[in-house]
Structure formats: structure tokens, C-alpha cells
Design an enzyme around this catalytic site. Structure first.
Site, PDB file in Angstrom:
ATOM      1  N   GLU A  77       9.334 -31.880   5.969  1.00 37.37           N
ATOM      2  CA  GLU A  77       9.575 -31.578   7.590  1.00 37.37           C
ATOM      3  C   GLU A  77       9.832 -32.996   8.516  1.00 37.37           C
ATOM      4  O   GLU A  77      10.233 -33.009   8.782  1.00 37.37           O
ATOM      5  CB  GLU A  77       7.855 -31.747   7.457  1.00 37.37           C
ATOM      6  CG  GLU A  77       7.356 -30.192   6.745  1.00 37.37           C
ATOM      7  CD  GLU A  77       7.185 -30.628   5.558  1.00 37.37           C
ATOM      8  OE1 GLU A  77       5.586 -30.027   4.649  1.00 37.37           O
ATOM      9  OE2 GLU A  77       7.375 -31.403   4.816  1.00 37.37           O
ATOM     10  N   ARG A 128      18.250 -33.900 -19.411  1.00 43.07           N
ATOM     11  CA  ARG A 128      17.701 -35.443 -19.171  1.00 43.07           C
ATOM     12  C   ARG A 128      17.777 -35.522 -17.963  1.00 43.07           C
ATOM     13  O   ARG A 128      16.761 -36.253 -17.137  1.00 43.07           O
ATOM     14  CB  ARG A 128      18.527 -36.180 -19.896  1.00 43.07           C
ATOM     15  CG  ARG A 128      18.883 -36.334 -20.965  1.00 43.07           C
ATOM     16  CD  ARG A 128      19.234 -37.847 -21.776  1.00 43.07           C
ATOM     17  NE  ARG A 128      19.307 -37.520 -22.959  1.00 43.07           N
ATOM     18  CZ  ARG A 128      19.896 -38.088 -24.349  1.00 43.07           C
ATOM     19  NH1 ARG A 128      20.777 -38.962 -23.665  1.00 43.07           N
ATOM     20  NH2 ARG A 128      19.807 -38.296 -25.125  1.00 43.07           N
TER      21      ARG A 128
END
Length: 395
Positions: free
Chosen positions: A67, A203
Site C-alpha cells: 500500500e 530453493r
């Protein structure tokens, strides 16, 4: 963003606009797929008069949330243009002070009129409080828009918040006849370069790599991300080693690599081997002491205590890369949420080592059922993704 961008949405039914803009926010959230650990992946789109005026996503922990990053896109020429706008956010705006101020406050202060939220935040510090703060300040709030899609952004984060356990994904490589190594232990390479590159992706999107001391002693692995495709991740997953007897060599390769390495060992080792503990920590390890889980023939570290420790370390998604003993123990304990098995098109013979050590499965009724989620080719190999029947249960 220096100018307002008009989207071709005028011919869409009004009820569908919320889904349209939320889909855009979800797409933005995915841009932080490898970088937000331990925070969730979140996207935000600001809309006014059916025009996207700003957009943002959470990029790195400790930096601006989605935001705030969206609001920051409004330059001097559009300051105040958020007044009366609608914010589309994939996760409930936070309402507490952490490393950054509350996002709910930022939306209120910017003059946003309406907030559409895909799902509530499972974090107890936030859950429902962000919505409450927005509503108390006169903002209209709508929740549940594309909620199922938003949940797929953060399965590990959600699980850690709800059950206090990280999400465990077990990666294995096997031949067509289900073998992972020759009887001698030789295993390089079972799968192709394409499959090994795919593991680099796993990973890169993980908080940590979990393995056992047997793998360390046999292979002296790095357990890191080496592919240039994921160099923008700007972090390495942490390494977490189960080592009951504290046999890890002080010159193990992964201790010298960037990033954190945790060695979990039995509590007794703290007093029995204080010098070894000190040497390991001097060489970069973080040694933690766990209780022993006694069994009929052997004693091993408590896997439940290990799961709690990993949750305390704020691990969301953990990739289990280990031998048949640890993977079998984790599977039997009900701690494996997803299996990712790479199957290579060759046979290794009956003397080669099997995929899992699963003692006690002596009847069909005792077998572990799997739900296949996906099967696809990766180079010359196949990748099978499956979920154990007990995953996400109360076990």
C-alpha cells in the site's frame, strides 16, 4: 508512475471490476515471490474513476508494504489524487507498528474512500484489526474478492500463522525404479541439468533448506542458490541441519557461505561437547539444543521441537533436501506438506538405495496415500508434485 493510465474496462460489467483490479494486484504481488521473506507477498492497486492511478507490491522485508509503495507512486503532479480512490489489496492492511508504520493508517491519511481486500491477514496481530480501523475511520471495506487466488500467494506464511509450523516441501530425485543412490552412495547426477535448475527455483522461494547430518558428511553440500536466474532474490535461504551427535565438521562448506546456518543438536551436547559447540559457532554456525525423542531402537531429536524452532525463526516455506532416513521420519510424523519428486528415465537396480525409509508399513492398510497435484516434464525428467493425505490436518 508519472501519469494516470486509462484501462480498457468501460465495457466490463460493474460487478466484475473488483475482480479485474484484484487480479492485477495478485499479479503484482507475485513480483516479490523470491524476496519478501519472512513477510507475505502482497500487491496493491489504487483506482479512481475506473483509472489505475498507482500500483505497488511488497518487495523486501523491512521496506515499504504494498500500500505504501503504491501511494509513493503518486508524484507531485498527482498528490492528493488518492482522495476518494479505491484500494485493491491482496491481504488485509496491517494495523500495528512493526518495522514500518501501519498501512491502514497510510490509506486513511491519503483519503482513500474504499478498500477491497482479497483475504484477512492470519497474523493474530492484524487479523480483523486492519478492517476495523478502516471502518472506524469511515472507509467502505469489502473482503473476500478472489480470496482463494490470494491464498496461493502465501501458503507457508498462512500455515505458520495458523498452526505455528512452517510449510515443509520435500524434494527428492529418483530413477524410474525408485532409487536415489547406488549402494555405494554414489548419486551424481540422477536427474538432468533442467531438473537441477528447477531445484534452484525451489530453493530461491524457500525460507530455509532442511537437511540431516548424513547428507552433510556424505556430500559436503552448499545448499544455496547458485543460478543466475534468481540473483535478484538478494538473499540466500538459511540452512538448517539436524545433527543429534554434533558430528558436523567445523570446515563444512556451507558454514563459510553467505547466509545463516543453524545446527540443531541434542541438549546433552551443550555440556558434553562445549569446545565443539564453540568451534562451530566461531566458524559461522548458530547452534541450538533440542530435546531427544526416544524410540525403541534409536534416539533422535524431537521433530516437533524442531518444527517449533523453525517457526520461531520465522520460516514460512522450508525445503527438505535429505536422505531416506530423515525424509521418511518427517513423512511418518505428518510434517511433510508437499512432495516434489523428480523422476529420471533410467534404472539403477535392486541394490541401489530407496526413496524413503518407512519402517512398519507392512500392510496395505498402513500405506501413506498421496494426492497427485501435478505431473510435468522438466527436460528429460518428470516432476511429480503430490500431497500426503494427512497434510494440513490436525496431525
Amino acid at each position: 508512475m508519472n501519469s494516470v493510465r486509462k484501462l480498457n474496462v468501460w465495457n466490463r460489467p460493474k460487478p466484475m471490476l473488483d475482480e479485474y483490479y484484484m487480479a492485477k494486484a495478485i499479479s503484482l504481488a507475485k513480483r516479490g515471490w523470491y524476496t519478501t521473506h519472512p513477510n507475505p507477498r502482497v500487491g496493491c492497486v489504487l483506482v479512481r474513476n475506473e483509472q489505475v492511478i498507482a500500483e505497488g507490491w511488497h518487495q523486501y522485508a523491512g521496506q515499504g508494504h504494498a500500500e505504501v509503495n503504491a501511494l509513493a507512486q503518486l508524484d507531485n503532479s498527482t498528490q492528493g489524487y488518492a482522495q476518494g480512490a479505491t484500494a485493491y489489496v491482496t491481504l488485509e492492511p496491517c494495523s500495528h507498528f512493526g518495522k514500518t508504520p501501519p498501512c491502514s493508517n497510510a490509506l486513511i491519511e491519503a483519503g482513500v474512500k474504499r478498500v477491497v481486500i482479497a483475504m484477512l491477514d492470519p497474523n493474530p496481530l492484524v487479523s480483523g484489526n486492519g478492517v476495523k480501523r478502516l471502518q472506524e475511520n469511515g472507509l467502505e471495506v469489502k473482503t473476500g474478492v478472489l480470496g482463494s487466488e490470494a491464498r496461493t500467494l502465501n501458503p507457508g506464511f498462512i500455515q505458520r500463522m495458523v498452526s505455528k509450523k512452517p510449510r515443509i516441501r520435500c524434494k527428492m530425485a529418483m530413477s524410474l525404479d525408485g532409487r536415489t543412490a547406488m549402494a555405494s552412495g554414489e548419486s551424481k547426477w540422477i536427474t538432468s541439468a533442467d531438473a537441477r535448475e528447477d531445484v534452484q527455483r525451489l530453493r530461491a522461494e524457500s525460507s530455509a533448506i532442511l537437511t540431516g547430518i548424513g547428507t552433510i558428511l556424505a556430500d559436503n553440500p552448499s545448499m544455496n542458490v547458485r543460478s543466475s536466474h534468481y540473483s535478484n532474490a538478494m538473499r540466500q535461504p538459511e540452512r538448517f541441519i539436524l545433527d543429534t551427535q554434533l558430528r558436523c565438521p567445523i570446515d563444512a562448506r556451507l558454514l563459510a557461505l553467505p547466509g545463516k546456518t543453524i545446527i540443531a543438536t541434542a541438549k546433552a551436547r551443550q555440556s558434553l561437547m562445549p569446545q565443539k559447540v564453540q568451534e562451530l559457532e566461531s566458524n559461522g554456525a548458530n547452534v541450538h539444543f533440542l530435546p531427544i525423542q526416544k524410540r525403541t531402537l534409536t534416539s533422535s531429536l524431537s521433530l516437533q521441537a524442531m518444527m517449533s524452532l523453525m517457526a520461531e525463526q520465522q520460516y514460512n516455506d522450508v525445503l527438505l533436501e535429505a536422505g531416506a532416513t530423515l525424509t521418511g521420519s518427517m513423512l511418518c510424523a505428518g510434517f511433510v506438506d508437499e512432495l516434489i519428486i523428480y523422476m529420471a528415465p533410467h534404472l539403477m537396480g535392486s541394490e541401489a538405495r530407496g526413496l524413503f525409509n518407512l519402517p512398519g508399513l507392512d500392510a496395505m492398510a498402513n500405506r501413506i496415500n498421496l494426492k497427485i497435484q501435478d505431473i510435468r516434464a522438466v527436460g528429460q525428467d518428470f516432476r511429480i508434485t503430490a500431497i500426503p493425505a494427512f497434510a494440513n490436518s490436525s496431525k
